[in-house]
Design a protein around this motif. Structure first.
Motif, PDB file in Angstrom:
ATOM      1  N   THR A   1       0.902  -0.803   0.352  1.00 11.97           N
ATOM      2  CA  THR A   1       0.092   0.213  -0.003  1.00 11.97           C
ATOM      3  C   THR A   1       0.346   1.306   0.056  1.00 11.97           C
ATOM      4  O   THR A   1       0.402   2.290  -0.324  1.00 11.97           O
ATOM      5  CB  THR A   1      -0.812  -0.336   0.899  1.00 11.97           C
ATOM      6  N   ALA A   2       2.012   0.900  -0.048  1.00 14.02           N
ATOM      7  CA  ALA A   2       2.684   2.384   0.297  1.00 14.02           C
ATOM      8  C   ALA A   2       3.441   3.089  -1.697  1.00 14.02           C
ATOM      9  O   ALA A   2       3.866   2.313  -2.261  1.00 14.02           O
ATOM     10  CB  ALA A   2       4.290   2.054   1.200  1.00 14.02           C
ATOM     11  N   ARG A   3       3.963   4.205  -0.760  1.00  8.33           N
ATOM     12  CA  ARG A   3       3.820   4.896  -2.377  1.00  8.33           C
ATOM     13  C   ARG A   3       5.028   4.370  -2.620  1.00  8.33           C
ATOM     14  O   ARG A   3       6.088   3.810  -2.243  1.00  8.33           O
ATOM     15  CB  ARG A   3       4.174   6.203  -1.324  1.00  8.33           C
ATOM     16  N   PRO A   4       5.370   4.151  -4.449  1.00 12.05           N
ATOM     17  CA  PRO A   4       6.641   3.791  -4.640  1.00 12.05           C
ATOM     18  C   PRO A   4       7.811   4.302  -4.927  1.00 12.05           C
ATOM     19  O   PRO A   4       7.160   5.965  -4.456  1.00 12.05           O
ATOM     20  CB  PRO A   4       6.337   3.441  -5.989  1.00 12.05           C
ATOM     21  N   MET A   5       8.597   3.711  -3.939  1.00  9.90           N
ATOM     22  CA  MET A   5      10.428   4.084  -3.907  1.00  9.90           C
ATOM     23  C   MET A   5      10.530   4.848  -5.401  1.00  9.90           C
ATOM     24  O   MET A   5      11.340   5.313  -5.896  1.00  9.90           O
ATOM     25  CB  MET A   5      11.143   3.104  -3.549  1.00  9.90           C
ATOM     26  N   VAL A   6      10.268   3.928  -6.723  1.00  8.62           N
ATOM     27  CA  VAL A   6      11.066   4.142  -7.880  1.00  8.62           C
ATOM     28  C   VAL A   6       9.829   4.018  -8.386  1.00  8.62           C
ATOM     29  O   VAL A   6       9.281   2.755  -8.574  1.00  8.62           O
ATOM     30  CB  VAL A   6      11.939   3.455  -8.511  1.00  8.62           C
ATOM     31  N   ALA A   7       9.425   4.885  -9.258  1.00  7.97           N
ATOM     32  CA  ALA A   7       7.996   5.310 -10.553  1.00  7.97           C
ATOM     33  C   ALA A   7       8.665   5.467 -11.944  1.00  7.97           C
ATOM     34  O   ALA A   7       9.184   7.186 -11.627  1.00  7.97           O
ATOM     35  CB  ALA A   7       6.622   5.848  -9.434  1.00  7.97           C
ATOM     36  N   VAL A   8       8.491   5.066 -12.942  1.00  7.84           N
ATOM     37  CA  VAL A   8       9.290   5.324 -14.190  1.00  7.84           C
ATOM     38  C   VAL A   8       7.856   5.297 -15.254  1.00  7.84           C
ATOM     39  O   VAL A   8       7.025   3.899 -14.828  1.00  7.84           O
ATOM     40  CB  VAL A   8      10.353   3.816 -14.520  1.00  7.84           C
ATOM     41  N   GLU A   9       8.322   5.571 -16.106  1.00  8.83           N
ATOM     42  CA  GLU A   9       6.568   5.674 -16.844  1.00  8.83           C
ATOM     43  C   GLU A   9       7.136   6.299 -18.267  1.00  8.83           C
ATOM     44  O   GLU A   9       7.566   7.223 -18.565  1.00  8.83           O
ATOM     45  CB  GLU A   9       5.741   6.846 -16.232  1.00  8.83           C
ATOM     46  N   ALA A  10       6.905   4.972 -19.230  1.00  2.00           N
ATOM     47  CA  ALA A  10       6.757   5.698 -20.418  1.00  2.00           C
ATOM     48  C   ALA A  10       8.462   6.494 -21.160  1.00  2.00           C
ATOM     49  O   ALA A  10       8.656   6.971 -22.174  1.00  2.00           O
ATOM     50  CB  ALA A  10       6.206   6.540 -21.556  1.00  2.00           C
ATOM     51  N   LEU A  11       9.828   5.900 -20.308  1.00  2.79           N
ATOM     52  CA  LEU A  11      10.785   6.702 -20.480  1.00  2.79           C
ATOM     53  C   LEU A  11      11.558   5.788 -21.232  1.00  2.79           C
ATOM     54  O   LEU A  11      11.727   5.288 -22.320  1.00  2.79           O
ATOM     55  CB  LEU A  11      11.282   6.328 -19.274  1.00  2.79           C
ATOM     56  N   THR A  12      11.782   7.343 -22.263  1.00  6.70           N
ATOM     57  CA  THR A  12      12.385   6.531 -23.141  1.00  6.70           C
ATOM     58  C   THR A  12      14.511   7.662 -23.602  1.00  6.70           C
ATOM     59  O   THR A  12      13.803   8.852 -22.838  1.00  6.70           O
ATOM     60  CB  THR A  12      11.764   7.189 -24.408  1.00  6.70           C
ATOM     61  N   ARG A  13      14.929   7.069 -23.834  1.00  7.95           N
ATOM     62  CA  ARG A  13      16.440   7.972 -24.499  1.00  7.95           C
ATOM     63  C   ARG A  13      17.182   7.587 -25.883  1.00  7.95           C
ATOM     64  O   ARG A  13      16.992   6.030 -25.790  1.00  7.95           O
ATOM     65  CB  ARG A  13      17.221   7.954 -23.040  1.00  7.95           C
ATOM     66  N   THR A  14      17.628   8.238 -26.399  1.00 14.74           N
ATOM     67  CA  THR A  14      18.299   7.997 -27.441  1.00 14.74           C
ATOM     68  C   THR A  14      19.726   8.354 -27.564  1.00 14.74           C
ATOM     69  O   THR A  14      19.221   9.704 -27.430  1.00 14.74           O
ATOM     70  CB  THR A  14      17.151   9.000 -28.931  1.00 14.74           C
ATOM     71  N   TYR A  15      20.499   7.988 -28.223  1.00 15.32           N
ATOM     72  CA  TYR A  15      21.901   8.572 -28.069  1.00 15.32           C
ATOM     73  C   TYR A  15      22.243   8.570 -29.485  1.00 15.32           C
ATOM     74  O   TYR A  15      21.750   8.579 -30.693  1.00 15.32           O
ATOM     75  CB  TYR A  15      22.864   7.583 -27.783  1.00 15.32           C
ATOM     76  N   ARG A  16      22.445   9.964 -29.984  1.00 15.12           N
ATOM     77  CA  ARG A  16      22.590  10.559 -32.282  1.00 15.12           C
ATOM     78  C   ARG A  16      24.309  10.693 -31.348  1.00 15.12           C
ATOM     79  O   ARG A  16      24.721  11.040 -30.727  1.00 15.12           O
ATOM     80  CB  ARG A  16      22.202  11.781 -31.480  1.00 15.12           C
ATOM     81  N   THR A  17      25.156  10.096 -32.401  1.00 17.92           N
ATOM     82  CA  THR A  17      26.406  10.322 -32.829  1.00 17.92           C
ATOM     83  C   THR A  17      26.510  10.725 -34.572  1.00 17.92           C
ATOM     84  O   THR A  17      26.283   9.877 -35.241  1.00 17.92           O
ATOM     85  CB  THR A  17      27.776   9.079 -32.802  1.00 17.92           C
ATOM     86  N   GLY A  18      26.643  11.951 -35.211  1.00 23.95           N
ATOM     87  CA  GLY A  18      26.368  12.662 -35.999  1.00 23.95           C
ATOM     88  C   GLY A  18      24.792  12.229 -36.305  1.00 23.95           C
ATOM     89  O   GLY A  18      23.738  12.189 -35.953  1.00 23.95           O
TER      90      GLY A  18
END
Length: 240
Positions: free
Chosen positions: A13-30
């Motif tokens: 019932t506790a609030r989450p310590m970690v909540a990740v939602e729809a996380l995106t990350r793209t690395y770009r080289t040139g």
């Protein structure tokens, strides 16, 4: 997975310590784009020990860096103990990392000229902990990781497993709510590595900390409360 060796401290019932939602990350080289995360979503309850598995290059380190505020996502949100870290200013983000999040990396990153005790002491000095309290905290943490008799030794005098134990103790110095461990056994032999997950579980029990560990080590995966699989930039619950 095997059953945990200690009683779980999680409260559904506790609030989450970690909540990740729809996380995106793209690395770009040139002109080249390499998507690391494509919409990862999950939660971690307080007191849980959760492992994230995935092949090398699957984005495990990227995910932990985003949760720890060491990198910024292209999209989505990360909340740590209810706080949206993307909405924090630099000073607040620094305070969050210093006071609430501990980091353990594959390379222990100890300061070579300092003893084990002095390495653990560094975070306490940064927040000006009084000397007597500081000394007691260092003593307790070295005892917790089984290195009470090695306090005066420098990193080069310790084995790889012992150095990683010092790194774990240092990460716990300021009593973080969340411990992020990135491949903590990656440079250890199998026998030494097998002792790290029970140690992390002891940390959950004694320090009340939530642990999120990225690993492909089957021994570590077997001891976790839950295992998340990271594949093609998405997280899924691994079967028990």
């Amino acid at each position: 997975m095997t059953e945990p060796t200690t009683e779980s401290t999680t409260d559904p019932t506790a609030r989450p310590m970690v909540a990740v939602e729809a996380l995106t990350r793209t690395y770009r080289t040139g002109r080249i784009e390499v998507p690391a995360l494509r919409g990862a979503s999950f939660t971690v309850a307080p007191g849980e020990l959760v492992a994230i598995k995935g092949r090398s290059g699957s984005g495990k380190t990227t995910l932990l860096n985003l949760i720890g505020g060491l990198d910024s996502p292209d999209g989505g949100t990360v909340r740590v103990d209810g706080r949206d870290i993307g909405a924090l200013g630099e000073n607040d983000l620094l305070a969050l990392r210093r006071d609430h999040i501990g980091f353990v990396f594959q390379s222990h990153g100890l300061i070579p000229v300092l003893s084990a005790a002095e390495n653990v002491e560094v975070p306490l000095r940064l927040v000006r902990t009084p000397p007597a309290e500081r000394d007691e905290r260092v003593r307790l943490l070295l005892a917790l990781v089984g290195l009470a008799d090695h306090a005066a030794q420098r990193p080069y005098e310790l084995s790889g497993g012992q150095r990683q134990r010092v790194a774990i103790a240092r990460a716990l110095a300021n009593r973080p709510r969340l411990l992020l461990a990135d491949e903590p056994t990656g440079q250890l032999d199998s026998e030494t590595a097998a002792a790290i997950m029970p140690l992390l579980r002891a940390v959950v029990s004694s320090e009340g900390v939530t642990v999120l560990v990225a690993t492909h080590d089957e021994a570590l995966l077997a001891e976790a409360d839950r295992v998340l699989s990271l594949e093609d930039g998405l997280t899924t619950e691994a079967p028990a």
